[in-house]
Enzyme design. Sequence first.
Site, short mmCIF file in Angstrom:
data_model
loop_
_atom_site.label_atom_id
_atom_site.label_comp_id
_atom_site.label_asym_id
_atom_site.label_seq_id
_atom_site.Cartn_x
_atom_site.Cartn_y
_atom_site.Cartn_z
N GLU A 175 1.26 -0.70 -5.19
CA GLU A 175 0.56 0.66 -5.13
C GLU A 175 1.01 2.25 -5.33
O GLU A 175 0.97 2.57 -4.78
CB GLU A 175 -0.83 0.73 -4.14
CG GLU A 175 -2.07 0.94 -4.19
CD GLU A 175 -2.40 2.72 -3.43
OE1 GLU A 175 -3.66 2.77 -3.53
OE2 GLU A 175 -2.06 2.80 -2.43
N ASP A 183 0.89 -1.05 -0.05
CA ASP A 183 0.14 0.41 -0.09
C ASP A 183 0.36 0.90 -0.22
O ASP A 183 1.88 1.27 0.36
CB ASP A 183 -0.96 -0.33 1.48
CG ASP A 183 -2.22 1.01 1.77
OD1 ASP A 183 -2.92 0.96 0.39
OD2 ASP A 183 -1.91 1.92 2.98
C1 BGC Z 1 -5.76 2.45 0.36
C2 BGC Z 1 -6.69 2.98 0.43
C3 BGC Z 1 -6.01 3.44 1.97
C4 BGC Z 1 -4.95 4.26 2.12
C5 BGC Z 1 -4.30 5.08 2.92
C6 BGC Z 1 -4.60 3.21 -0.21
O1 BGC Z 1 -4.22 3.49 -1.15
O2 BGC Z 1 -5.72 1.18 -0.86
O3 BGC Z 1 -8.27 2.63 0.67
O4 BGC Z 1 -6.99 4.78 2.11
O5 BGC Z 1 -4.19 3.68 1.29
O6 BGC Z 1 -3.52 3.21 3.44
#
Ligand code: BGC
Length: 556
Positions: free
Chosen positions: A259, A217
């Site tokens: 991500e 993430d």
């Molecule tokens: C996730 C979100 C989250 C954020 C903070 C993102 O990129 O997909 O759902 O709120 O990270 O962790």
Amino acid sequence: MKGSFAFFMKGKSISMKNDINWYQNAIFYEVYVRAYADSNGDGHGDLRGLIQKLDYIKDLGVDCIWMLPIYESPLRDDGYDISDYYTIANVFGSVDDLRELLKKTHDRGMRLIMDLVVNHTSDQHPWFQAARKDRKSPYRDYYVWSDDDRKYQGTRIIFIDTEKSNWTWDGQAGQFYWHRFYASQPDLNFDNPKVQQEILDVMDYWLAMGVDGFRVDAVPYLFEREGTNCENLPETHQYLKRMRQFVDHKYPDCIMLCEANQWPEDVRPYFGEGDEFHMGFHFPLMPRIYMALGKEDVTPLFQILKRTPDIPNNCQWCIFLRNHDELTLEMVTEEERQWMWDFYAAQPGTRLNLGIRRRLAPLLGNNQKKIELAYSLLFTLPGSPIIYYGDEIGMGDNIELFDRNGLRTPMQWDNSPNAGFSHADSSRLYAPVINDERFKPQQVNVEDQRQTPESLYNHIKHMLAVRKQHAGLGSSLLEWIDTGNNAIAAYWRIRGEERFLICNNLSETTLTFKIEMPTALTKGMDLLSGKDIDMPSSHELCLNLASHAFVWLKIN
Ligand code: BGC
């Protein structure tokens, strides 16, 4: 080794273990565990519920499940606020449940990746609790502190609808702490070698249990440096490479999926020389699929893929139509964002941050042909596709719910009042089932769609089966074809001797167009109908496609 042990190592068959490039042509399915299936009637979906649905997921054609965070958490950001990396939140189940889930997933020849939230923890994490109480605590330096809120001014705010600053004053600590997301999610300090090691230890723990990798993430934000926008810094790449070395060394068949909501040229470094991430989401492609459909014009797709650099041979893009967040419009120009908002988010309450909080089916007017067309693009453009739970049946959303919660409502399994999701009294469900006339369970549910040959579910399942038979539809060269009509998205996918011709009619009208063939080709097959087609003796193939129709041809 003898007997069944010879074939199963940590529940994975040897062929699974040896197939280290499995992700390059896999179908992914994103599951929000809380929404999927409630096995104990407490109103929350859980791991045992997911286990009960594995046959459904397998039958759809999925190769790998991506599970949203299930760790101990106050759930202020649906589990992206972790308070203990080593336990599973009670509502989701136990570590034993996870072990069983992994075993049963692997028994079915599927894989499972978890979310790994590294940029921040919850403010309830014992590290942060210790850090805020005592300047001398060894955990103080696990987070980023400042006496004022003027550092790193060049950094954007991501959750602009809820946060006014990336700094929040902590009375107990007597300092400001840094956070890129909600104030309840303090950023970890990656300049601290102990933090770096903590995260590797967390990875080790879950990978040793048999998890097949992580969707990592929010990776662009790990380090902060004055005078920069604090994103994609060299220090970040250096650390991520260290993570990869660790995975390659101990768990060579496991993956890291990145991500990074960034432009293609900024995501490219996250693949490194094939020594950083195995996979990365293609964020800028996603809104352009909607632009192409809305404008009936292939240009946005063509332009962004032209702008996408090549990636190393052992890497792959992950492409998607929707996910659990708002449809992000960060990777478009201001003009394009305005167009997307005007076209897809005219209804008050549908915008959120720099995006749109709607699911796939409502975005596309619940028009099944159009939704299938979007999937045709998703399944034939370069990358491994991810399907967001519920989008395979065209579930709706609920914009009355806070923030992104309206995209995360209970999965609709059948037409009963709780949609077959839970036996709890409906007042106890973690979120209400969709009750919109067009999308309520009586209209949209798995059971009915499985029995209806022409349903969205059955069409997607069929498209997936075809895609899985022809690896060349997923990983191969892409060559655009100019048909003289921008409403046709036509391209070759070429892999060795194999050639696939994909044509999508983005418009509301029937179109006839010609494709120039590289040589006089003799035979073709319409992959979706399974019928042979006669090729013209000339070098030109004339095609006719109804509104929003598409063909996938294999040309010999
Ligand atoms: C996730 C979100 C989250 C954020 C903070 C993102 O990129 O997909 O759902 O709120 O990270 O962790």
